[in-house]
Write a protein that holds these residues in place. Structure first.
Motif, PDB file in Angstrom:
ATOM      1  N   MET A   1       0.824  -1.173   0.000  1.00 53.31           N
ATOM      2  CA  MET A   1       0.000   0.000   0.000  1.00 53.31           C
ATOM      3  C   MET A   1       0.878   1.251   0.000  1.00 53.31           C
ATOM      4  N   SER A   2       1.919   1.211   0.789  1.00 51.34           N
ATOM      5  CA  SER A   2       2.843   2.354   0.833  1.00 51.34           C
ATOM      6  C   SER A   2       3.570   2.522  -0.495  1.00 51.34           C
ATOM      7  N   ALA A   3       4.002   1.413  -1.068  1.00 51.31           N
ATOM      8  CA  ALA A   3       4.699   1.481  -2.344  1.00 51.31           C
ATOM      9  C   ALA A   3       3.776   2.017  -3.432  1.00 51.31           C
ATOM     10  N   THR A   4       2.533   1.586  -3.428  1.00 49.90           N
ATOM     11  CA  THR A   4       1.567   2.077  -4.409  1.00 49.90           C
ATOM     12  C   THR A   4       1.334   3.572  -4.235  1.00 49.90           C
ATOM     13  N   ALA A   5       1.203   4.019  -2.995  1.00 48.02           N
ATOM     14  CA  ALA A   5       0.986   5.437  -2.734  1.00 48.02           C
ATOM     15  C   ALA A   5       2.182   6.276  -3.199  1.00 48.02           C
ATOM     16  N   ILE A   6       3.373   5.791  -2.947  1.00 51.03           N
ATOM     17  CA  ILE A   6       4.580   6.526  -3.365  1.00 51.03           C
ATOM     18  C   ILE A   6       4.663   6.582  -4.890  1.00 51.03           C
ATOM     19  N   ILE A   7       4.390   5.469  -5.542  1.00 48.66           N
ATOM     20  CA  ILE A   7       4.437   5.432  -7.006  1.00 48.66           C
ATOM     21  C   ILE A   7       3.410   6.385  -7.602  1.00 48.66           C
ATOM     22  N   VAL A   8       2.191   6.367  -7.075  1.00 42.76           N
ATOM     23  CA  VAL A   8       1.148   7.266  -7.575  1.00 42.76           C
ATOM     24  C   VAL A   8       1.535   8.719  -7.335  1.00 42.76           C
ATOM     25  N   GLY A  17       3.084  18.180 -12.477  1.00 44.22           N
ATOM     26  CA  GLY A  17       3.928  19.227 -11.930  1.00 44.22           C
ATOM     27  C   GLY A  17       3.309  19.930 -10.743  1.00 44.22           C
ATOM     28  N   SER A  18       2.161  19.450 -10.280  1.00 42.94           N
ATOM     29  CA  SER A  18       1.460  20.084  -9.163  1.00 42.94           C
ATOM     30  C   SER A  18       1.533  19.185  -7.935  1.00 42.94           C
ATOM     31  N   PHE A  19       2.040  19.749  -6.851  1.00 45.20           N
ATOM     32  CA  PHE A  19       2.110  19.000  -5.602  1.00 45.20           C
ATOM     33  C   PHE A  19       0.713  18.675  -5.098  1.00 45.20           C
ATOM     34  N   TRP A  20      -0.210  19.636  -5.168  1.00 46.54           N
ATOM     35  CA  TRP A  20      -1.546  19.443  -4.614  1.00 46.54           C
ATOM     36  C   TRP A  20      -2.351  18.421  -5.411  1.00 46.54           C
ATOM     37  N   GLU A  21      -2.187  18.402  -6.715  1.00 50.49           N
ATOM     38  CA  GLU A  21      -2.881  17.393  -7.509  1.00 50.49           C
ATOM     39  C   GLU A  21      -2.307  16.001  -7.227  1.00 50.49           C
ATOM     40  N   ALA A  22      -1.005  15.908  -7.061  1.00 47.02           N
ATOM     41  CA  ALA A  22      -0.382  14.631  -6.707  1.00 47.02           C
ATOM     42  C   ALA A  22      -0.855  14.178  -5.329  1.00 47.02           C
ATOM     43  N   PHE A  23      -0.967  15.125  -4.413  1.00 40.96           N
ATOM     44  CA  PHE A  23      -1.446  14.811  -3.066  1.00 40.96           C
ATOM     45  C   PHE A  23      -2.886  14.294  -3.108  1.00 40.96           C
ATOM     46  N   ALA A  24      -3.744  14.951  -3.900  1.00 38.43           N
ATOM     47  CA  ALA A  24      -5.146  14.537  -4.003  1.00 38.43           C
ATOM     48  C   ALA A  24      -5.266  13.141  -4.622  1.00 38.43           C
ATOM     49  N   TRP A  25      -4.505  12.879  -5.685  1.00 42.03           N
ATOM     50  CA  TRP A  25      -4.541  11.556  -6.308  1.00 42.03           C
ATOM     51  C   TRP A  25      -4.014  10.481  -5.352  1.00 42.03           C
ATOM     52  N   THR A  26      -3.023  10.818  -4.572  1.00 45.87           N
ATOM     53  CA  THR A  26      -2.485   9.860  -3.610  1.00 45.87           C
ATOM     54  C   THR A  26      -3.511   9.538  -2.531  1.00 45.87           C
ATOM     55  N   ILE A  27      -4.196  10.555  -2.024  1.00 44.26           N
ATOM     56  CA  ILE A  27      -5.242  10.324  -1.020  1.00 44.26           C
ATOM     57  C   ILE A  27      -6.370   9.479  -1.618  1.00 44.26           C
TER      58      ILE A  27
END
Length: 72
Positions: A1-8, A17-27
């Protein structure tokens, strides 16, 4: 689960290029994984309770009367 979250997170950040979009997709990914895990565990619990039925085979119907003497 952690590896998947990091990869995503890394993949989404590299694409958008957006931290917030990456954060939202990870959540969102973590929520989907957690819900899927919960559903599978509930399924295993309820399937196990329905599979317990009296066995018609007389050999397996009763547990052994004494232990085999093996101790851990």
């Amino acid at each position: 689960m952690s590896a998947t979250a990091i990869i995503v997170a890394v993949w989404t950040y590299m694409v958008t290029g957006s931290f917030w979009e990456a954060f939202a997709w990870t959540i969102a990914t973590l929520l989907v994984l957690q819900v899927g895990y919960f559903v599978l565990i509930v399924r295993l619990i309820f399937r196990g309770s329905h599979d317990i039925a009296p066995n018609q085979d007389p050999v397996d119907a009763f547990p052994p009367l004494r232990r085999d003497g093996v101790r851990l």
